[in-house]
Design an enzyme around this catalytic site. Structure first.
Site, PDB file in Angstrom:
ATOM      1  CE  LYS A   1      -4.715 -29.379  17.509  1.00  0.00           C
ATOM      2  NZ  LYS A   1      -5.990 -30.389  18.486  1.00  0.00           N
TER       3      LYS A   1
ATOM      4  N   GLY B   1      -5.125 -21.876  13.219  1.00  0.00           N
ATOM      5  CA  GLY B   1      -5.127 -20.269  13.905  1.00  0.00           C
ATOM      6  C   GLY B   1      -4.312 -21.089  14.348  1.00  0.00           C
TER       7      GLY B   1
ATOM      8  CB  ALA C   1      -1.162 -23.981  11.707  1.00  0.00           C
TER       9      ALA C   1
ATOM     10  CB  ALA D   1      -4.199 -26.207  16.117  1.00  0.00           C
TER      11      ALA D   1
ATOM     12  N   PRO E   1      -9.688 -26.448   9.063  1.00  0.00           N
ATOM     13  CG  PRO E   1     -10.886 -29.049   9.417  1.00  0.00           C
ATOM     14  CD  PRO E   1      -9.578 -27.968   9.173  1.00  0.00           C
TER      15      PRO E   1
ATOM     16  CG  ASP F   1      -3.375 -26.700  20.400  1.00  0.00           C
ATOM     17  OD1 ASP F   1      -2.920 -27.055  21.432  1.00  0.00           O
ATOM     18  OD2 ASP F   1      -4.268 -26.122  19.889  1.00  0.00           O
TER      19      ASP F   1
END
Ligand code: C5P
Length: 326
Positions: free
Chosen positions: A32, A129, A131, A127, A121, A163
């Site tokens: 995001k 991690g 995801a 976010a 990245p 997140d």
């Protein structure tokens, strides 16, 4: 690769309960960018109240959840498709924690092997991690056939990180609370982004801590503001030119005080034709909104040749939240 007992239970490890039927489930979940990020003073739990607008971008993490052989005895393992020394694969990884939490809550005795392909990245304020955690939740839920509904998964997602719920939801949404109380936002059109990557990530807690220090130094108490009408109107109209001046990030000063060189990255992107460039979330990725894919190429090229960035990525937005693809 780590071997973690998901649901050990003495004497039960060999009793594998199989409810789903697939041998593997592959899920994609997006990273995001925050189009708007307003940060208040931290509460007793250390978390900062936020008003934010998330947009899911076409930089997608893929998690494949594989059924284990019976003699794996209910473990959760994780491996990366491309090894990365910065990304842990033990119980500290949010995807592993997601699988363990789902197993614990649903009473699943079966383990899982997670294979993660990273495209967001790492530690970049996008976010990635989170995801991975969203994708792992959905993939394990399908694999194990737990029957947990979407609302149940969103609850678990919020327990894993601020997140994570947005990566399940995707598209464009307003976040309140820690950023985990979401309301979908009407957005038309496609937005083109160029992301300027830093060689090393920034820790989200460190940026929030710097935000608190800067507020203390200036003797102010930060408070959240609501999403400006100009931003929601630009999204409703599908107008990136109108969106650009409404982009806002309260963590900018904190991120720039930790990485002063990012100011130059922002300036270069805007000079090369970006409508606007901002710090993505807690940084250090810089997100440049561009009018179309031709300008995206120009901005990416200018940034790459500036020597200021470790690389660039181009992505359009918004995109769907976590979904099974195979
Ligand atoms: O929820 P998550 O684990 O992603 O957050 C990482 C850290 O970022 C938190 O431990 C906290 O220090 C900081 N944070 C915050 N306020 C938020 C979200 C995150 O202070 N709303």
């Amino acid at each position: 690769m780590s071997h973690l007992h998901a649901v050990p239970g003495p004497g039960e490890t060999g009793r594998v309960h199989r409810s789903g039927s697939a041998t593997s489930v592959r899920v994609e979940a997006p990273g995001k960018v925050n189009l708007f990020l307003s940060v208040g003073a931290p509460g007793a739990d250390g978390y900062h109240p936020l008003t934010t607008v998330f947009q899911a971008v076409r930089l997608v993490e893929t998690v494949t959840a594989r059924r284990q052989s019976v003699d794996a005895h209910g473990t959760v393992t994780m491996a990366l498709e491309e090894a990365d020394p910065v990304v842990p694969t033990d119980a500290s990884n949010l995807a592993v924690r997601a699988a363990l939490l789902l197993a614990e809550v649903t009473g699943v005795k079966e383990g899982v092997d997670l294979l993660v392909r990273k495209r967001v990245p790492v530690a970049g304020g996008m976010a990635g991690g989170s995801a991975d955690a969203a994708a792992a939740l959905l993939a394990c839920n399908h694999l194990w056939g737990t029957g947990m509904d979407h609302a149940g998964l969103v609850d678990l997602a919020a327990r894993l990180g601020a997140d994570v719920p947005f990566s399940l939801l995707g598209q464009t949404a307003v976040g309140h609370g820690r950023g985990d109380r979401l309301t979908p936002l009407m957005a038309r059109g496609t937005y083109h982004w160029v992301f300027a990557l830093a060689a090393t990530g920034l820790s989200t807690p460190a940026v929030f801590a710097r935000f608190d220090e800067l507020a203390a130094d200036s003797g102010t108490t930060p408070a959240t503001t609501e999403v400006p009408e100009a931003l929601t109107a630009a999204l409703r109209a599908g107008d990136p030119v109108a969106l650009a001046p409404a982009l806002h990030n309260d963590l900018t000063e904190a991120a720039l005080s930790l990485r002063p060189e990012l100011a130059e990255v922002i300036a270069r992107a805007e000079k090369a034709g970006a409508l606007r460039a901002i710090i993505s979330g807690s940084g250090p990725t810089v997100a440049a909104l561009v009018p179309d894919s031709a300008v995206a190429a120009t901005v990416a090229c200018a940034l790459e040749s500036s020597g200021l960035v470790a690389g660039t990525l181009r992505a359009d937005a918004p995109v769907a939240g976590a979904r099974a693809v195979g």
